[in-house]
Design an enzyme around this catalytic site. Structure first.
Site, PDB file in Angstrom:
ATOM      1  N   TYR A  11       0.828  -1.217   0.000  1.00  0.00           N
ATOM      2  CA  TYR A  11       0.000   0.000   0.000  1.00  0.00           C
ATOM      3  C   TYR A  11       0.862   1.268   0.000  1.00  0.00           C
ATOM      4  CZ  TYR A  11      -2.773   3.629   2.388  1.00  0.00           C
ATOM      5  OH  TYR A  11      -3.346   4.802   2.773  1.00  0.00           O
ATOM      6  N   ILE A  12       1.738   1.408   0.970  1.00  0.00           N
ATOM      7  CA  ILE A  12       2.574   2.613   0.985  1.00  0.00           C
ATOM      8  C   ILE A  12       3.615   2.519  -0.134  1.00  0.00           C
ATOM      9  CG2 ILE A  12       4.143   4.071   2.342  1.00  0.00           C
ATOM     10  CD1 ILE A  12       2.710   3.087   4.878  1.00  0.00           C
ATOM     11  N   ILE A  52      12.776 -10.953   1.447  1.00  0.00           N
ATOM     12  CA  ILE A  52      13.947 -10.366   2.131  1.00  0.00           C
ATOM     13  C   ILE A  52      14.673 -11.392   3.006  1.00  0.00           C
ATOM     14  CG2 ILE A  52      13.283  -7.933   2.032  1.00  0.00           C
ATOM     15  CD1 ILE A  52      12.111  -8.178   4.829  1.00  0.00           C
ATOM     16  N   ALA A  73       7.668  -5.189   5.577  1.00  0.00           N
ATOM     17  CA  ALA A  73       7.596  -5.508   7.008  1.00  0.00           C
ATOM     18  C   ALA A  73       6.216  -6.048   7.346  1.00  0.00           C
ATOM     19  CB  ALA A  73       7.863  -4.264   7.847  1.00  0.00           C
ATOM     20  N   SER A 115       8.138   4.066  12.262  1.00  0.00           N
ATOM     21  CA  SER A 115       6.748   4.230  12.702  1.00  0.00           C
ATOM     22  C   SER A 115       6.670   5.023  13.986  1.00  0.00           C
ATOM     23  CB  SER A 115       6.159   2.838  12.936  1.00  0.00           C
ATOM     24  OG  SER A 115       4.944   2.939  13.633  1.00  0.00           O
ATOM     25  N   TYR A 139       5.939  -4.855  17.496  1.00  0.00           N
ATOM     26  CA  TYR A 139       6.083  -4.213  16.182  1.00  0.00           C
ATOM     27  C   TYR A 139       6.926  -2.934  16.304  1.00  0.00           C
ATOM     28  CZ  TYR A 139       4.698  -0.992  12.481  1.00  0.00           C
ATOM     29  OH  TYR A 139       4.714  -0.048  11.487  1.00  0.00           O
ATOM     30  N   LYS A 143      10.872  -1.802  14.885  1.00  0.00           N
ATOM     31  CA  LYS A 143      11.191  -0.569  14.140  1.00  0.00           C
ATOM     32  C   LYS A 143      12.282   0.221  14.869  1.00  0.00           C
ATOM     33  CE  LYS A 143       8.275  -0.974  10.692  1.00  0.00           C
ATOM     34  NZ  LYS A 143       8.692  -1.006   9.287  1.00  0.00           N
ATOM     35  N   ASN A 168      -0.265   7.925  11.279  1.00  0.00           N
ATOM     36  CA  ASN A 168      -1.239   6.976  10.708  1.00  0.00           C
ATOM     37  C   ASN A 168      -1.410   7.191   9.200  1.00  0.00           C
ATOM     38  OD1 ASN A 168      -1.717   7.084  13.667  1.00  0.00           O
ATOM     39  ND2 ASN A 168      -3.220   5.527  13.155  1.00  0.00           N
ATOM     40  N   ILE A 205     -15.599   0.387  18.057  1.00  0.00           N
ATOM     41  CA  ILE A 205     -14.736   1.501  18.484  1.00  0.00           C
ATOM     42  C   ILE A 205     -14.093   1.105  19.804  1.00  0.00           C
ATOM     43  CG2 ILE A 205     -14.683   3.911  19.228  1.00  0.00           C
ATOM     44  CD1 ILE A 205     -16.849   4.524  17.217  1.00  0.00           C
ATOM     45  N   GLY A 282      -2.722  -1.179  24.717  1.00  0.00           N
ATOM     46  CA  GLY A 282      -1.581  -0.493  24.111  1.00  0.00           C
ATOM     47  C   GLY A 282      -1.936   0.696  23.236  1.00  0.00           C
ATOM     48  N   ASP A 283      -3.190   1.147  23.268  1.00  0.00           N
ATOM     49  CA  ASP A 283      -3.585   2.332  22.494  1.00  0.00           C
ATOM     50  C   ASP A 283      -3.406   3.607  23.331  1.00  0.00           C
ATOM     51  OD1 ASP A 283      -4.330   1.736  19.894  1.00  0.00           O
ATOM     52  OD2 ASP A 283      -6.413   1.295  20.401  1.00  0.00           O
TER      53      ASP A 283
HETATM   54  C1  UD1 Z   1      -0.651   1.492  14.832  1.00  0.00           C
HETATM   55  C2  UD1 Z   1       0.724   1.986  15.181  1.00  0.00           C
HETATM   56  C3  UD1 Z   1       1.295   2.669  13.991  1.00  0.00           C
HETATM   57  C4  UD1 Z   1       1.398   1.687  12.878  1.00  0.00           C
HETATM   58  C5  UD1 Z   1       0.024   1.160  12.551  1.00  0.00           C
HETATM   59  C6  UD1 Z   1       0.208   0.025  11.555  1.00  0.00           C
HETATM   60  C7  UD1 Z   1       0.948   2.454  17.560  1.00  0.00           C
HETATM   61  C8  UD1 Z   1       0.770   3.472  18.610  1.00  0.00           C
HETATM   62  N1  UD1 Z   1       0.615   2.894  16.316  1.00  0.00           N
HETATM   63  O1  UD1 Z   1      -1.455   2.658  14.619  1.00  0.00           O
HETATM   64  O2  UD1 Z   1       2.574   3.177  14.271  1.00  0.00           O
HETATM   65  O3  UD1 Z   1       2.014   2.241  11.760  1.00  0.00           O
HETATM   66  O4  UD1 Z   1      -0.599   0.647  13.722  1.00  0.00           O
HETATM   67  O5  UD1 Z   1      -0.847  -0.860  11.551  1.00  0.00           O
HETATM   68  O6  UD1 Z   1       1.347   1.331  17.805  1.00  0.00           O
HETATM   69  N2  UD1 Z   1      -9.668   1.658  16.049  1.00  0.00           N
HETATM   70  C9  UD1 Z   1     -10.942   1.307  16.442  1.00  0.00           C
HETATM   71  N3  UD1 Z   1     -11.505   0.209  15.868  1.00  0.00           N
HETATM   72  C10 UD1 Z   1     -10.864  -0.567  14.946  1.00  0.00           C
HETATM   73  C11 UD1 Z   1      -9.555  -0.195  14.547  1.00  0.00           C
HETATM   74  C12 UD1 Z   1      -8.995   0.924  15.126  1.00  0.00           C
HETATM   75  O7  UD1 Z   1     -11.566   1.963  17.282  1.00  0.00           O
HETATM   76  O8  UD1 Z   1     -11.433  -1.573  14.492  1.00  0.00           O
HETATM   77  C13 UD1 Z   1      -9.061   2.855  16.635  1.00  0.00           C
HETATM   78  C14 UD1 Z   1      -7.807   2.557  17.436  1.00  0.00           C
HETATM   79  O9  UD1 Z   1      -8.102   2.275  18.762  1.00  0.00           O
HETATM   80  C15 UD1 Z   1      -7.017   3.838  17.262  1.00  0.00           C
HETATM   81  C16 UD1 Z   1      -7.447   4.362  15.885  1.00  0.00           C
HETATM   82  O10 UD1 Z   1      -8.664   3.693  15.585  1.00  0.00           O
HETATM   83  O11 UD1 Z   1      -7.417   4.775  18.207  1.00  0.00           O
HETATM   84  C17 UD1 Z   1      -6.444   4.075  14.806  1.00  0.00           C
HETATM   85  O12 UD1 Z   1      -6.113   2.697  14.858  1.00  0.00           O
HETATM   86  P1  UD1 Z   1      -5.226   1.982  13.766  1.00  0.00           P
HETATM   87  O13 UD1 Z   1      -5.692   2.368  12.412  1.00  0.00           O
HETATM   88  O14 UD1 Z   1      -5.200   0.526  14.096  1.00  0.00           O
HETATM   89  O15 UD1 Z   1      -3.776   2.604  13.931  1.00  0.00           O
HETATM   90  P2  UD1 Z   1      -2.898   2.792  15.251  1.00  0.00           P
HETATM   91  O16 UD1 Z   1      -3.124   1.712  16.218  1.00  0.00           O
HETATM   92  O17 UD1 Z   1      -3.073   4.194  15.717  1.00  0.00           O
END
Ligand code: UD1
Length: 320
Positions: A11-12, A52, A73, A115, A139, A143, A168, A205, A282-283
């Protein structure tokens, strides 16, 4: 410039390929297509199928290259906690293989996909690169460790690097040139899109009792086209002989999960069914980048990352 884009079918990666081609670079893509998609391969690139973990294939791919962009990765945070071995091997060993092949072939510059996960749960919401790294998932640990290896490979092998700490990554190429969709997405926006297009019933959520205005987590969403431009700038920067850098890529602005849901409903005119679920382990409540250093060093700024552009370019791919 001849550049090898490792993970260029992802994707990226595919967005980076497009930006490099637009800048007039000669691009080879090395990818095992485990998550990358054939449909993401531009006809102008030389495609080298390979993994890789295959050092011979990497040695062959390095011939004639002047720089590497390394994006291959594993990236699922939850999975990295359950199956750290997979992340240790793919992310750490795989990257060491890339660096070793570069050393052997005399390729002297690398742009590495790092990241925001290296920061863990910082004490301040807006993070610059001086904030100490303290990953809270495996993860993010991989990194962070790779960034440390990069420092030693520079000292000992003269390979200069730019490590880009993405916040993100979201959005899609506005011209529709990149069509591959992630198969089992775990990130927020693709899931919201799957609810919007009817592929998925509802969004869970994760937590609505965070200390944020609406109780849901705030993140710094940055358009993948902006990320891609930063890679071109980083390659040009390294080719001019400048010093290695670690740079955040984000907008400095935050959007909550509910902001994303509501704006997607408005723009797509589709209802987004959601339920509140427990917090995900971990969020952090809020993560935002200071991208001042990327601006100062590369002249980079997010210019495609307003929420409407992010949602509309993504919806254009997910609309059925
Ligand atoms: C995480 C990593 C980020 C990484 C990315 C790759 C951390 C802090 N961040 O981002 O560096 O590049 O993953 O996958 O480790 N959410 C929901 N419901 C869902 C999915 C997500 O509520 O079904 C919320 C999450 O709680 C978060 C936000 O949406 O608050 C974004 O989540 P997500 O898209 O998974 O990315 P990160 O966890 O922020």
């Amino acid at each position: 410039m001849n550049v090898l884009i490792v993970g260029g079918a992802g994707y990226i990666g595919a967005h980076v390929v497009k930006a490099c081609l637009s800048a007039g670079m000669t691009v080879s893509v090395f990818d095992n297509l485990s998550t990358g998609k054939k449909v993401n391969l531009f006809p102008q690139v030389r495609f080298i199928p390979g993994d890789i973990l295959d050092t011979k294939a990497l040695d062959a791919a390095m011939q004639g290259q002047q720089a590497v962009v390394h994006l291959a990765a594993k990236k699922a945070v939850g999975e990295s906690m359950e199956n750290p071995e997979k992340y240790a091997v793919n992310n750490i060993t795989g990257t060491l293989n890339v660096l070793n092949a570069m050393g052997k072939a005399g390729v002297r510059h690398i742009v590495f996909s790092s990241s925001a996960a290296v920061y863990g749960i910082p004490h301040i919401p807006e993070i610059d690169e001086t904030v100490p790294t303290n990953p809270i998932n495996f993860y993010g640990f991989t990194k962070r460790e790779i960034e440390r290896f990069l420092v030693w490979y520079e000292r000992l092998r003269g390979i200069t690097f730019v490590a880009l700490r993405y916040f993100n990554a979201v959005g899609y190429d506005a011209e529709g040139d990149i069509r591959g969709l992630e198969s089992h997405p775990q990130n927020l926006l693709p899931i919201v899109m799957e609810v919007a297009n009817g592929t998925r019933q509802e969004l869970s959520i994760f937590g609505h009792d965070y200390p944020t205005p609406d109780g849901t987590c705030i993140r710094d969403y940055v358009h993948v086209t902006d990320l891609a431009i930063a890679h071109v700038q980083a390659l040009t920067y390294l080719a001019s002989g400048k010093a290695s850098q670690i740079l955040n890529l984000g907008t400095g602005k935050g959007h909550s999960v509910l902001d994303i849901v509501r704006r997607t409903e408005t723009l797509t005119k589709q209802p987004i069914r959601y339920v509140f679920a427990p917090r995900r382990h971990g969020d952090p409540a809020e993560l935002r980048a200071s991208a001042a250093k990327a601006k100062e060093v590369l002249g980079w700024q997010a210019i495609h990352s307003d929420l409407d552009t992010i949602i509309l370019t993504t919806w254009a791919r997910y609309q059925r």
